[in-house]
Design a protein around this motif. Structure first.
Motif, PDB file in Angstrom:
ATOM      1  N   SER A 298      23.184 -70.633  20.280  1.00 42.64           N
ATOM      2  CA  SER A 298      24.474 -71.169  19.850  1.00 42.64           C
ATOM      3  C   SER A 298      24.294 -71.943  18.543  1.00 42.64           C
ATOM      4  CB  SER A 298      25.024 -72.107  20.927  1.00 42.64           C
ATOM      5  OG  SER A 298      24.273 -73.308  20.959  1.00 42.64           O
ATOM      6  N   ILE A 299      25.406 -72.280  17.908  1.00 39.47           N
ATOM      7  CA  ILE A 299      25.368 -73.094  16.687  1.00 39.47           C
ATOM      8  C   ILE A 299      24.681 -74.424  16.981  1.00 39.47           C
ATOM      9  CG2 ILE A 299      26.802 -74.375  15.044  1.00 39.47           C
ATOM     10  CD1 ILE A 299      26.630 -71.420  14.424  1.00 39.47           C
ATOM     11  N   GLU A 300      24.987 -75.032  18.124  1.00 45.36           N
ATOM     12  CA  GLU A 300      24.360 -76.316  18.486  1.00 45.36           C
ATOM     13  C   GLU A 300      22.845 -76.167  18.624  1.00 45.36           C
ATOM     14  OE1 GLU A 300      25.808 -79.310  18.415  1.00 45.36           O
ATOM     15  OE2 GLU A 300      27.592 -78.236  17.758  1.00 45.36           O
ATOM     16  N   ASP A 301      22.401 -75.050  19.190  1.00 45.95           N
ATOM     17  CA  ASP A 301      20.958 -74.790  19.292  1.00 45.95           C
ATOM     18  C   ASP A 301      20.338 -74.651  17.898  1.00 45.95           C
ATOM     19  OD1 ASP A 301      21.037 -74.820  22.071  1.00 45.95           O
ATOM     20  OD2 ASP A 301      21.240 -72.637  22.221  1.00 45.95           O
ATOM     21  N   ASP A 302      21.040 -73.932  17.005  1.00 45.03           N
ATOM     22  CA  ASP A 302      20.546 -73.754  15.641  1.00 45.03           C
ATOM     23  C   ASP A 302      20.465 -75.092  14.913  1.00 45.03           C
ATOM     24  OD1 ASP A 302      20.202 -71.032  15.907  1.00 45.03           O
ATOM     25  OD2 ASP A 302      22.039 -70.494  14.850  1.00 45.03           O
ATOM     26  N   ILE A 303      21.474 -75.937  15.081  1.00 44.33           N
ATOM     27  CA  ILE A 303      21.462 -77.264  14.442  1.00 44.33           C
ATOM     28  C   ILE A 303      20.273 -78.073  14.962  1.00 44.33           C
ATOM     29  CG2 ILE A 303      22.688 -79.466  14.207  1.00 44.33           C
ATOM     30  CD1 ILE A 303      25.313 -77.771  14.459  1.00 44.33           C
ATOM     31  N   ALA A 304      20.094 -78.089  16.274  1.00 45.40           N
ATOM     32  CA  ALA A 304      18.976 -78.835  16.870  1.00 45.40           C
ATOM     33  C   ALA A 304      17.646 -78.303  16.349  1.00 45.40           C
ATOM     34  CB  ALA A 304      19.039 -78.757  18.387  1.00 45.40           C
TER      35      ALA A 304
ATOM     36  N   GLU B  77      17.096 -79.402  12.725  1.00 44.83           N
ATOM     37  CA  GLU B  77      16.758 -80.832  12.660  1.00 44.83           C
ATOM     38  C   GLU B  77      15.258 -81.072  12.837  1.00 44.83           C
ATOM     39  OE1 GLU B  77      20.460 -83.536  14.093  1.00 44.83           O
ATOM     40  OE2 GLU B  77      19.555 -82.288  15.658  1.00 44.83           O
TER      41      GLU B  77
ATOM     42  N   ARG C  99      22.912 -84.168  10.436  1.00 50.75           N
ATOM     43  CA  ARG C  99      23.480 -83.216  11.393  1.00 50.75           C
ATOM     44  C   ARG C  99      24.743 -82.514  10.893  1.00 50.75           C
ATOM     45  NH1 ARG C  99      22.103 -81.957  16.290  1.00 50.75           N
ATOM     46  NH2 ARG C  99      23.576 -81.136  17.785  1.00 50.75           N
ATOM     47  N   GLU C 100      25.657 -83.240  10.282  1.00 53.08           N
ATOM     48  CA  GLU C 100      26.916 -82.615   9.841  1.00 53.08           C
ATOM     49  C   GLU C 100      26.674 -81.592   8.738  1.00 53.08           C
ATOM     50  OE1 GLU C 100      29.866 -82.608  11.392  1.00 53.08           O
ATOM     51  OE2 GLU C 100      28.665 -83.711  12.855  1.00 53.08           O
TER      52      GLU C 100
ATOM     53  N   ARG D 227      25.204 -78.559  10.226  1.00 55.41           N
ATOM     54  CA  ARG D 227      26.206 -77.733  10.918  1.00 55.41           C
ATOM     55  C   ARG D 227      26.740 -76.658   9.967  1.00 55.41           C
ATOM     56  NH1 ARG D 227      28.701 -78.227  15.401  1.00 55.41           N
ATOM     57  NH2 ARG D 227      28.070 -80.391  15.681  1.00 55.41           N
TER      58      ARG D 227
ATOM     59  N   ALA E 143      23.976 -74.154   9.444  1.00 54.76           N
ATOM     60  CA  ALA E 143      23.726 -73.352  10.653  1.00 54.76           C
ATOM     61  C   ALA E 143      24.757 -72.234  10.812  1.00 54.76           C
ATOM     62  CB  ALA E 143      23.714 -74.248  11.888  1.00 54.76           C
TER      63      ALA E 143
END
Length: 161
Positions: free
Chosen positions: A2-8, A11, A21-22, A25, A28
């Motif tokens: 997911s996008i959240e996984d890619d962001i993490a 990081e 983080r923003e 996003r 990502a």
């Protein structure tokens, strides 16, 4: 992922973590995933560079010297997960200074320069953090080069520019 996984994941890349983080996003959302089979070059020394790559999984050998005959054992650098390859291409029009070859089946994220630069324009505080860190790294490199210059002068007694 997911996008959240890619962001993490992004990081975990030290240089990219600086932008926050923003901003990550935005990046990502724009990254492209590529599979790189064992033995395949991700890029070659001298190629035009318009992006950087983040290694998701797998290991790459990074070598300088365009032909196998000019490479010596020990010249290769091995990099793996979360390595940022070709980071200078995120900031400027350049050519690849080395060849990156997959040592095993690998996966990378491609980060286009234009996306990175537009993101920095939209997040000036991220650009400021990145600038501070890059300046510190350049200053540290210059200090090390100055030490080498002084050692060379001490060895042969001749001043160096």
């Amino acid at each position: 992922m997911s996008i959240e996984d890619d962001i993490a994941f992004l990081e975990r890349v030290p240089t990219l973590a600086l932008i926050g983080r923003e901003a990550l996003r935005v990046i990502a959302i724009s990254v492209e995933r590529y599979a790189v089979p064992r033995g395949q070059a991700l890029f070659r020394e001298g190629d035009a560079a318009d992006c950087a790559y983040v290694v998701v999984h797998g290991t790459f050998s990074v070598t300088r010297g365009n032909d196998e005959a000019t490479r010596r054992p020990g010249q290769a650098t091995r990099v793996g997960s979360t390595a940022l390859l070709g980071e200078m291409a995120l900031l400027t029009d350049t050519k690849r200074p080395a060849t990156a070859t997959a040592l095993e089946d690998a996966e990378v994220l491609r980060l286009p320069r234009m996306v990175f630069l537009r993101t920095l324009e939209s997040y000036p505080e991220a650009a400021h953090r990145l600038t501070r860190e890059l300046t510190a790294q350049i200053n540290a490199t210059l200090a090390e080069l100055e030490k080498v210059r002084r050692r060379l002068e001490a060895i042969d007694g001749e001043p160096r520019p």
